[in-house]
Each structure stands twice: as C-alpha cells, then as structure tokens.
Design a protein around this motif. Structure first.
Motif, PDB file in Angstrom:
ATOM      1  N   ALA A 146       0.539  -1.320   0.066  1.00  0.00           N
ATOM      2  CA  ALA A 146       0.043   0.433   0.102  1.00  0.00           C
ATOM      3  C   ALA A 146       1.046   1.485   0.141  1.00  0.00           C
ATOM      4  N   ALA A 147       1.657   1.276   0.445  1.00  0.00           N
ATOM      5  CA  ALA A 147       3.050   2.104   0.658  1.00  0.00           C
ATOM      6  C   ALA A 147       3.961   2.468  -0.590  1.00  0.00           C
ATOM      7  N   SER A 148       3.891   1.558  -1.387  1.00  0.00           N
ATOM      8  CA  SER A 148       4.805   1.423  -2.733  1.00  0.00           C
ATOM      9  C   SER A 148       3.380   2.361  -3.203  1.00  0.00           C
ATOM     10  N   VAL A 149       1.812   1.786  -3.529  1.00  0.00           N
ATOM     11  CA  VAL A 149       1.451   2.231  -3.956  1.00  0.00           C
ATOM     12  C   VAL A 149       0.923   3.999  -4.183  1.00  0.00           C
ATOM     13  N   HIS A 150       1.286   3.710  -2.886  1.00  0.00           N
ATOM     14  CA  HIS A 150       0.600   5.346  -2.766  1.00  0.00           C
ATOM     15  C   HIS A 150       2.137   6.604  -2.639  1.00  0.00           C
ATOM     16  N   SER A 151       3.731   6.110  -2.919  1.00  0.00           N
ATOM     17  CA  SER A 151       4.338   6.742  -3.303  1.00  0.00           C
ATOM     18  C   SER A 151       4.556   6.841  -4.586  1.00  0.00           C
ATOM     19  N   ARG A 152       3.663   5.991  -5.683  1.00  0.00           N
ATOM     20  CA  ARG A 152       4.356   6.105  -7.020  1.00  0.00           C
ATOM     21  C   ARG A 152       3.445   6.799  -7.030  1.00  0.00           C
ATOM     22  N   TYR A 153       2.494   7.017  -6.489  1.00  0.00           N
ATOM     23  CA  TYR A 153       1.039   7.844  -7.354  1.00  0.00           C
ATOM     24  C   TYR A 153       1.027   9.193  -5.620  1.00  0.00           C
ATOM     25  N   PRO A 154       1.510  10.214  -5.385  1.00  0.00           N
ATOM     26  CA  PRO A 154       1.144  10.841  -4.373  1.00  0.00           C
ATOM     27  C   PRO A 154      -0.045  11.187  -4.300  1.00  0.00           C
ATOM     28  N   ASP A 155      -0.488  11.912  -5.747  1.00  0.00           N
ATOM     29  CA  ASP A 155      -1.471  13.228  -5.782  1.00  0.00           C
ATOM     30  C   ASP A 155      -2.834  12.445  -5.950  1.00  0.00           C
ATOM     31  N   VAL A 156      -2.995  11.356  -5.776  1.00  0.00           N
ATOM     32  CA  VAL A 156      -4.498  10.165  -6.237  1.00  0.00           C
ATOM     33  C   VAL A 156      -4.630   9.902  -5.113  1.00  0.00           C
ATOM     34  N   PRO A 157      -6.227  10.565  -4.352  1.00  0.00           N
ATOM     35  CA  PRO A 157      -6.673  10.297  -2.463  1.00  0.00           C
ATOM     36  C   PRO A 157      -6.202   9.475  -2.759  1.00  0.00           C
ATOM     37  N   PHE A 158      -5.642   8.496  -1.774  1.00  0.00           N
ATOM     38  CA  PHE A 158      -5.972   7.216  -1.048  1.00  0.00           C
ATOM     39  C   PHE A 158      -6.081   6.454  -0.146  1.00  0.00           C
ATOM     40  N   TYR A 159      -6.689   5.608  -0.189  1.00  0.00           N
ATOM     41  CA  TYR A 159      -7.763   4.707   0.495  1.00  0.00           C
ATOM     42  C   TYR A 159      -7.039   3.647   1.220  1.00  0.00           C
ATOM     43  N   LEU A 160      -7.401   3.501   2.495  1.00  0.00           N
ATOM     44  CA  LEU A 160      -6.963   1.808   3.325  1.00  0.00           C
ATOM     45  C   LEU A 160      -8.121   0.536   3.853  1.00  0.00           C
ATOM     46  N   GLN A 161      -8.187   0.081   3.130  1.00  0.00           N
ATOM     47  CA  GLN A 161      -9.106  -0.448   3.711  1.00  0.00           C
ATOM     48  C   GLN A 161      -8.970  -1.770   4.453  1.00  0.00           C
ATOM     49  N   ALA A 162      -9.372  -1.803   6.212  1.00  0.00           N
ATOM     50  CA  ALA A 162      -8.751  -3.425   6.597  1.00  0.00           C
ATOM     51  C   ALA A 162      -9.398  -4.609   6.432  1.00  0.00           C
ATOM     52  N   GLY A 163      -8.891  -5.716   5.957  1.00  0.00           N
ATOM     53  CA  GLY A 163      -9.054  -7.146   4.699  1.00  0.00           C
ATOM     54  C   GLY A 163     -10.404  -7.679   6.034  1.00  0.00           C
ATOM     55  N   ASN A 164     -11.501  -8.314   5.701  1.00  0.00           N
ATOM     56  CA  ASN A 164     -12.147  -9.711   5.473  1.00  0.00           C
ATOM     57  C   ASN A 164     -11.508 -10.940   5.968  1.00  0.00           C
ATOM     58  N   GLY A 165     -11.339 -11.476   7.330  1.00  0.00           N
ATOM     59  CA  GLY A 165      -9.935 -12.711   6.749  1.00  0.00           C
ATOM     60  C   GLY A 165     -11.421 -13.514   7.479  1.00  0.00           C
ATOM     61  N   ARG A 166     -12.686 -13.097   7.383  1.00  0.00           N
ATOM     62  CA  ARG A 166     -13.246 -13.967   7.999  1.00  0.00           C
ATOM     63  C   ARG A 166     -15.272 -14.449   6.516  1.00  0.00           C
ATOM     64  N   LEU A 167     -14.572 -14.717   6.391  1.00  0.00           N
ATOM     65  CA  LEU A 167     -15.914 -14.718   5.417  1.00  0.00           C
ATOM     66  C   LEU A 167     -17.077 -15.367   5.226  1.00  0.00           C
ATOM     67  N   GLN A 168     -16.468 -16.634   6.045  1.00  0.00           N
ATOM     68  CA  GLN A 168     -17.350 -18.089   6.313  1.00  0.00           C
ATOM     69  C   GLN A 168     -17.909 -17.889   7.632  1.00  0.00           C
ATOM     70  N   GLU A 169     -18.119 -16.432   8.175  1.00  0.00           N
ATOM     71  CA  GLU A 169     -19.109 -16.286   9.382  1.00  0.00           C
ATOM     72  C   GLU A 169     -20.594 -16.064   8.947  1.00  0.00           C
ATOM     73  N   THR A 170     -21.170 -16.634   9.834  1.00  0.00           N
ATOM     74  CA  THR A 170     -22.482 -16.296   9.352  1.00  0.00           C
ATOM     75  C   THR A 170     -23.200 -15.308  10.574  1.00  0.00           C
ATOM     76  N   GLU A 171     -22.406 -15.043  11.502  1.00  0.00           N
ATOM     77  CA  GLU A 171     -23.202 -14.645  12.568  1.00  0.00           C
ATOM     78  C   GLU A 171     -22.682 -12.959  12.725  1.00  0.00           C
ATOM     79  N   PRO A 172     -23.266 -11.892  12.237  1.00  0.00           N
ATOM     80  CA  PRO A 172     -22.462 -10.223  12.448  1.00  0.00           C
ATOM     81  C   PRO A 172     -22.429 -10.206  13.241  1.00  0.00           C
ATOM     82  N   ALA A 173     -23.010 -10.557  14.611  1.00  0.00           N
ATOM     83  CA  ALA A 173     -22.157 -10.221  15.703  1.00  0.00           C
ATOM     84  C   ALA A 173     -20.731 -11.190  16.500  1.00  0.00           C
ATOM     85  N   ARG A 174     -20.900 -11.987  15.902  1.00  0.00           N
ATOM     86  CA  ARG A 174     -19.523 -12.351  16.228  1.00  0.00           C
ATOM     87  C   ARG A 174     -18.343 -11.679  15.249  1.00  0.00           C
ATOM     88  N   MET A 175     -18.643 -11.179  14.280  1.00  0.00           N
ATOM     89  CA  MET A 175     -17.935 -10.604  13.332  1.00  0.00           C
ATOM     90  C   MET A 175     -17.209  -9.095  13.697  1.00  0.00           C
TER      91      MET A 175
END
Lengths: 243, 243
Positions: A173-202
């Motif tokens: 991500a840091a290397s993408v941002h440094s290549r294109y520093p003028d482009v608005p840049f968003y970091l997003q936390a990944g979801n590694g629990r795609l099988q969880e069916t109960e929102p409260a546990r997510m």
C-alpha cells in the motif's frame, strides 16, 4: 452493434449504503456484474467468477438494467454502484453509464486497475483497487500507471484503495501511495472471516483488524495523506449478501 | 494586531483518524478550541463551554500551536482538524490556517454555521453542522443561508452534516437538505450514551442507532443524494477523549 451488447448481471439490490472507500456511506443501488480476470484468495464475491453463481447470471441490456433498478429501488435513489467481479472487462457498460446519467443518476465503479475502458472518465467516482500480496495476484504496474495517467488527463474523479491484511500488504500500500502521491488514497482493513454467518461475532474481529490498521497507519511517516476505513457494511451486516 | 491574537486551546492530539462526515477516515491531528455560542443537550465536548474544562484552556499563538502539533504528531501527518466548541467564534484562526498551509498541511474545520468568518473559504474541508431539534438549539436560517451563499461564491469545498437522534431530527435533516440540495449532505447517527465508559458496551448501541438511521434514510424519497455515516471513532474508542 457493440453498444447494445448485453451485460452479464449477477445481482441488483438496494437502496443501501456504500460500505467502502471514496463513496463510503452514500445511499446507492448496486449492480454486480459477473466475470473477473483475477481470483483473489480472499475475494468476498468469488461467486462472480468461480462458477458457483453461474446459474444466477442474467444477460441484460442496459435499459433492462435501468428498469430493474427502478423496480427494485423505487423513487428514493439517485446513485448506482457498478461492481463485480471486474466490471472493467465489459466495454458495453458505457451505454449503461450513459443511460443512468440521462436519468440524473450518479455512477460509482470499482475495479482493480488491470484493464482500461474508454468509459472510465464518465464514471462519477471511480475506485482503482490494486490487489496486495495476500491476494495472490500480481499488479501490472504499467497498466495501472497508464490508467492513472489517462484519468489524470481527463480530470476524472478517482481514488486508489488498497485492502490490507498484513504487514506485506501495508508495505505494498505504501508503495502504491508513493507512486501516485497526488491520487486520493484509501486503506481498508481486510475481512479474513468470509465464512462467519453471525454478524455479532464478526464485529469484534473487524474492530480488531481496523484498530490494527489504524495503529500501523498512524505510526507510518510514509502514509500521511491517507484515509483509513473499515468495510462499513460488514460491521452492520457481516457477510450477508444483497444488502 | 488582531492577526496575532492568542487562541484558546483545550486539546491538541493525534495523529488519529477523523471519525465523521466528509473527512471520515482521514489521518489527522486535532486542535480543539474552547468556547461555544451553543449549548447542545447532547454535546460530546461540553467541557469546551460548560466551565468544567476551564483550567485546561491555554492561550496559544498560532505558531505555538504549529510547534505543539509537530511535537505531538511527529513527522507523519499533513492534515489538521480544527474543532471546538465553535471555532468559528475566533477571527484569529485565519493566521493559524495560513501557517498550516505554509507547512504543506491541509485543514478541516467543523462549525454549526451560526457565524461567518472571512477565513472560511481557506479551509480545505469545511463542515457546517446545523443542530436538529433534539439539541435544544434553534437554527438561524438566514445566517446559515448567507454562509452557504458566500461559500458557493468562492467555490469552497464544504458540506452539510446533521446529527440525527429521532424522527424530528430526521425531518429537520430533510428540510436542510431540501434547502441546499447541491451541497454534499451527511447524516450522522447521534450518540446518546455519553456517560458509557466501556467501549464494548457502546458498540451494540451505536450499531443499533446506525441501522435505525440507515433504515429511515433508505426508505425516504426526500433523502436521495445523501451519505449516512456513523461517528466512527466512537465505534473504536467509545467516549474516550484525546484519540
């Protein structure tokens, strides 16, 4: 006539709130197209490309999609998000974007930045989301750079967003941002629990991942002009589809 | 010389993420000024105006504030949020904004829209947050309208944000949006549990309030061109101050 080629559609739903990136919180309808040139290990919409959803694909014309958006969404929306899969595989989306604009709608679209389409500059909010190492995909920097150059030339409203699961992703991500520093840049936390069916546990898990990412980004001197966001819809609805 | 008048500062902290509105997720430093012309019933920073924090007020020059931002935030930030209280009570903030720009920083500011300052157009991201009925405050529509006219004339980057606790607030929000349909508009779920000290107990409540607001906004035909957001920092840190 290429302009009226049908579009492979997996889902049309909404209105709901956009959960990600530059359009976070926006009241929107979703059109999810089928097909992808990537196969990210943690894809949350793998049914669009792994064959598991192939019976749900409908081949619709642009005006059929507009009709169905109105039927599903009623009179209370003016924004449509085109997502996939990779909607940038479909040259025929230009016609749909034109029709939506004629209806007074704004259009957001997300793609990984692996293909250019001539309709990109017509998108009101275009998110390029190149995929970090944890995805298992390789970024073609020359294609991404070319897309960014063309969008800059046309003064398009676009941003970069990188999903982050671990330290290697953060370095990417840091290397993408440094290549294109003028482009608005968003970091997003990944979801590694795609099988969880109960929102409260997510929620505790998602919160922990978001805090981890905030902490890393706050300590970084490279990552200054950034926004750090969760995938908001997963906080509310977990892995539920169609919301 | 009015330009070097000292500024009443309550808190300087960060870097952290912006939790609200048009700057949600942005890595930023906070400068919180003392004093407000309002006394909202549910104010989450009442210590800036109710006397309880008066011993924490420091009268700083603009350059002292810049120095302290650097001392606290190190070299990893390029964005400063000015908040209050109502920072729009302070004509001398113009000097601070100028200094921050000279340092290459972007500046966001939030105010209720009850007073104009000539430095408003210099703010990179200006949020006007008029207060709904549940606050106990009355909006002076002619002042708010005049501020919006002037910001439009100068092509400033600004938005409207309304905090919503109940149906009356939502009706107020819809009326604000219908008065200024061209101004980017944010709905924010209100926090009615300011005394809760345990973040884990806050979350179910905040989630319920956000879902309530989403549901109302999705059903509304008046509220189309809107963003519906939580107060993100309360999801992560509850009511903790200085984060």
């Amino acid at each position: 006539m290429a302009a009226s080629k049908r579009i492979p559609v997996m889902e049309i739903f909404g209105p709901t709130v956009q959960g990600e990136g530059m359009v976070i919180g926006r009241k929107t309808m979703f059109v999810r197209t089928a097909g992808c040139d990537y196969s990210c290990s943690w894809c949350d919409s793998a049914f669009t490309w792994d064959g598991s959803g192939k019976d749900d694909i409908r081949m619709l014309t642009a005006s059929e999609i507009v009709e169905q958006l109105k039927e599903t969404g009623g009179a209370g929306f003016d924004h449509v998000t085109l997502s996939g899969g990779n909607p940038a595989l479909l040259p025929q989306l230009g016609e749909l974007i034109g029709l939506l604009h004629e209806e007074g709608m704004q259009v957001a679209l997300e793609t990984q930045g692996s293909r250019w389409q001539d309709w990109f500059p017509a998108v009101d909010e275009l998110t390029l989301s190149p995929k970090p190492p944890s995805s298992g995909m390789k970024t073609d920097w020359s294609v991404l750079g070319d897309i960014i150059d063309r969008l800059r030339e046309r003064a398009a409203d676009f941003s970069l967003k990188v999903v982050v699961f671990d330290d290697a992703d953060l370095a990417y991500a840091a290397s993408v941002h440094s290549r294109y520093p003028d482009v608005p840049f968003y970091l997003q936390a990944g979801n590694g629990r795609l099988q969880e069916t109960e929102p409260a546990r997510m929620l505790p898990y998602l919160l922990e991942r978001y805090e981890w990412l905030i902490d890393k980004a706050m300590r970084s001197e490279e990552l200054k002009r950034v926004r750090v966001l969760p995938q908001l819809h997963t906080w509310v609805w977990g892995n539920k589809k169609g919301v």
